[in-house]
Write an enzyme that holds these catalytic residues in place. Sequence first.
Site, short mmCIF file in Angstrom:
data_model
loop_
_atom_site.label_atom_id
_atom_site.label_comp_id
_atom_site.label_asym_id
_atom_site.label_seq_id
_atom_site.Cartn_x
_atom_site.Cartn_y
_atom_site.Cartn_z
N GLY A 1 4.39 11.72 -7.34
CA GLY A 1 5.13 10.67 -8.03
C GLY A 1 5.86 9.75 -7.05
O GLY A 1 5.85 9.98 -5.84
N HIS B 1 -6.25 -5.60 -2.40
CA HIS B 1 -7.15 -5.74 -1.24
C HIS B 1 -7.44 -7.21 -0.91
O HIS B 1 -8.38 -7.51 -0.20
CB HIS B 1 -8.44 -4.94 -1.46
CG HIS B 1 -8.20 -3.46 -1.40
ND1 HIS B 1 -9.18 -2.53 -1.71
CD2 HIS B 1 -7.10 -2.73 -1.07
CE1 HIS B 1 -8.67 -1.31 -1.58
NE2 HIS B 1 -7.41 -1.40 -1.20
N ASP C 1 -3.32 -13.29 -3.66
CA ASP C 1 -3.85 -14.20 -4.68
C ASP C 1 -5.08 -13.55 -5.31
O ASP C 1 -5.37 -12.39 -5.02
CB ASP C 1 -4.20 -15.55 -4.03
CG ASP C 1 -5.19 -15.38 -2.87
OD1 ASP C 1 -5.79 -14.29 -2.73
OD2 ASP C 1 -5.36 -16.33 -2.08
N HIS D 1 0.58 4.66 -2.26
CA HIS D 1 0.40 5.98 -1.66
C HIS D 1 1.58 6.90 -1.95
O HIS D 1 1.42 8.12 -2.01
CB HIS D 1 0.16 5.85 -0.15
CG HIS D 1 -1.22 5.40 0.17
ND1 HIS D 1 -1.87 5.75 1.34
CD2 HIS D 1 -2.11 4.66 -0.53
CE1 HIS D 1 -3.09 5.22 1.35
NE2 HIS D 1 -3.25 4.54 0.23
N ASP E 1 8.46 9.07 -5.19
CA ASP E 1 9.64 9.86 -4.78
C ASP E 1 9.88 9.80 -3.27
O ASP E 1 10.60 10.66 -2.73
CB ASP E 1 9.47 11.32 -5.21
CG ASP E 1 8.40 12.04 -4.39
OD1 ASP E 1 7.54 11.35 -3.77
OD2 ASP E 1 8.43 13.28 -4.35
N ARG F 1 0.83 -1.21 0.00
CA ARG F 1 0.00 0.00 0.00
C ARG F 1 0.86 1.26 0.00
O ARG F 1 0.51 2.26 -0.63
CB ARG F 1 -0.90 -0.03 1.24
CG ARG F 1 -1.85 1.14 1.31
CD ARG F 1 -2.88 0.92 2.43
NE ARG F 1 -3.84 1.98 2.49
CZ ARG F 1 -4.10 2.70 3.60
NH1 ARG F 1 -3.44 2.44 4.72
NH2 ARG F 1 -5.00 3.65 3.58
N ASN G 1 -3.20 8.37 5.12
CA ASN G 1 -2.01 7.67 5.63
C ASN G 1 -1.99 7.50 7.14
O ASN G 1 -1.38 6.55 7.64
CB ASN G 1 -0.74 8.43 5.22
CG ASN G 1 -0.53 8.43 3.72
OD1 ASN G 1 -0.79 7.43 3.05
ND2 ASN G 1 -0.08 9.56 3.19
C1 HEM Z 1 -8.76 1.70 -6.08
C2 HEM Z 1 -8.73 2.60 -5.13
C3 HEM Z 1 -8.34 2.28 -3.71
C4 HEM Z 1 -9.01 2.67 -2.60
C5 HEM Z 1 -10.25 3.54 -2.55
C6 HEM Z 1 -8.30 2.11 -1.47
C7 HEM Z 1 -8.65 2.31 -0.14
C8 HEM Z 1 -8.11 1.63 0.93
C9 HEM Z 1 -8.52 1.78 2.29
C10 HEM Z 1 -9.59 2.75 2.79
C11 HEM Z 1 -7.81 0.90 3.03
C12 HEM Z 1 -7.93 0.65 4.53
C13 HEM Z 1 -7.21 1.70 5.32
C14 HEM Z 1 -7.55 1.53 6.78
O1 HEM Z 1 -8.63 1.98 7.16
O2 HEM Z 1 -6.78 0.91 7.54
C15 HEM Z 1 -6.93 0.20 2.14
C16 HEM Z 1 -6.05 -0.80 2.53
C17 HEM Z 1 -5.14 -1.37 1.67
N1 HEM Z 1 -4.92 -1.04 0.35
FE1 HEM Z 1 -6.10 0.14 -0.78
N2 HEM Z 1 -7.24 1.39 -1.92
C18 HEM Z 1 -7.22 1.47 -3.28
C19 HEM Z 1 -6.26 0.92 -4.10
C20 HEM Z 1 -5.16 0.23 -3.66
C21 HEM Z 1 -4.01 -0.10 -4.46
C22 HEM Z 1 -3.81 0.35 -5.91
C23 HEM Z 1 -3.17 -0.82 -3.68
C24 HEM Z 1 -1.82 -1.41 -4.01
C25 HEM Z 1 -1.47 -1.82 -5.21
C26 HEM Z 1 -3.81 -0.97 -2.40
C27 HEM Z 1 -3.32 -1.72 -1.35
C28 HEM Z 1 -3.90 -1.80 -0.11
C29 HEM Z 1 -3.45 -2.71 0.92
C30 HEM Z 1 -2.37 -3.76 0.79
C31 HEM Z 1 -4.22 -2.42 2.06
C32 HEM Z 1 -4.08 -3.08 3.43
C33 HEM Z 1 -3.05 -2.28 4.21
C34 HEM Z 1 -2.69 -2.81 5.59
O3 HEM Z 1 -3.15 -3.87 5.98
O4 HEM Z 1 -1.90 -2.13 6.26
N3 HEM Z 1 -4.99 -0.29 -2.41
N4 HEM Z 1 -7.12 0.67 0.86
#
Ligand code: HEM
Length: 325
Positions: free
Chosen positions: A71, A195, A251, A65, A73, A61, A94
């Site tokens: 970018g 996710h 997966d 971010h 960076d 993640r 974040n």
């Molecule tokens: C498509 C739009 C996306 C939205 C709206 C989004 C939103 C979120 C949100 C709200 C969380 C939970 C944060 C929290 O409350 O703890 C999350 C977790 C996460 N996101 Fe996304 N995300 C998106 C795309 C992505 C992308 C592109 C990636 C990586 C390639 C990603 C990887 C992750 C991962 C791995 C978690 C779990 C993080 C953890 O367990 O610490 N997400 N995302």
Amino acid sequence: MASASLKLSIALTCALLLSSACHGLQVGYYKKSCPRVEAIVRDEVKKFVYKNAGIGAGLIRMFFHDCFVEGCDASVLLDPTPANPQPEKLSPPNFPSLRGFEAIDAAKDAVEKACPGVVSCADIVAFASRDAAYFLSRMTVKINMPAGRLDGRISNFTEALSNLPPPFFNITQLIGSFAAKGLDTEDMVVLSGAHTIGVSHCSSFVSDRLAVPSDINTALAGILRRQCPANPTAANDPTVHQDVVTPNALDNQYYKNVLAHKVLFTSDAALLTTPATTQMVLDSANIRGLWEDKFKKAMVKMGAIGVKTGNQGEIRRNCRVVNRY
Ligand code: HEM
Ligand SMILES: *[C@@H]1O[C@H](CO)[C@@H](O)[C@H](O)[C@H]1NC(C)=O
Ligand SMILES: *[C@@H]1O[C@H](CO)[C@@H](O)[C@H](O)[C@H]1NC(C)=O
């Protein structure tokens, strides 16, 4: 003259290939200057991820971010200072959810011991996310990650808010947010597959998914209502698994969950609201190996967003602070 024609030929090659080479990124960029860097980062990431898979989710993640704001960076790594009290790191997308910073610090320390002042923090984030994907996928997602990024000096709270898509976005907004970074609809669908690991705080989905009617699976909604307070606060905001089936495996289970309406966010459910994205979800759910292949390519593409060159950036000594001159 020679340099002008070289620039022209690079520009032409870029126009033809549309590759990461356009940003000067290269696989094996540190082969001469720091030959062991990728092994050093991998060893550090391995220690952290095997102790706590959640750090691996955090690192994947973190790359997203970082790349979407200023970018790729390492702007997301900068700590607050008197001169810049409100960096990206403290912005709601974040803080407090983003994790894995200690793993980056450990990797940077180890890399600095081997090759001081050579490897950027932005490249360490890229390598670390790649390595996290490798370990969490049980060594199946192997990404050839190009490098050569520079570290930025700007890190701005407001920019994180305006560039990172929130979980309540609908499909039009999601596509727009990724298009603004040069990523297409399929990249968005493919990268959302991340996710399949990690957690979310209840505050990220309670109000638009549990407190009001939504398409979330009834059984999952029941479980989440037991895990989450009706009104999460900073003091009471538990976390829940994103993928209830295989929580720590990178997966294609995410796409099966989307189809079963067993996903947390409006943005996850939104993938079934257009025929084109629905087909992409079906393909990633049903065709073995397809998602993994697309994910590798999309991570490399994401890693080329807004890469800084020349005096736009530097090789930071400490990933948490800009260099002093
Ligand atoms: C498509 C739009 C996306 C939205 C709206 C989004 C939103 C979120 C949100 C709200 C969380 C939970 C944060 C929290 O409350 O703890 C999350 C977790 C996460 N996101 Fe996304 N995300 C998106 C795309 C992505 C992308 C592109 C990636 C990586 C390639 C990603 C990887 C992750 C991962 C791995 C978690 C779990 C993080 C953890 O367990 O610490 N997400 N995302
Ligand atoms: C952060 O970015 C916003 C929007 O681009 C800008 O208005 C603001 O002045 C910036 N803040 C700092 C401290 O540079
Ligand atoms: C998505 O949200 C925007 C902004 O609220 C709205 O204008 C648009 O109609 C919505 N689109 C869909 C497909 O729901």
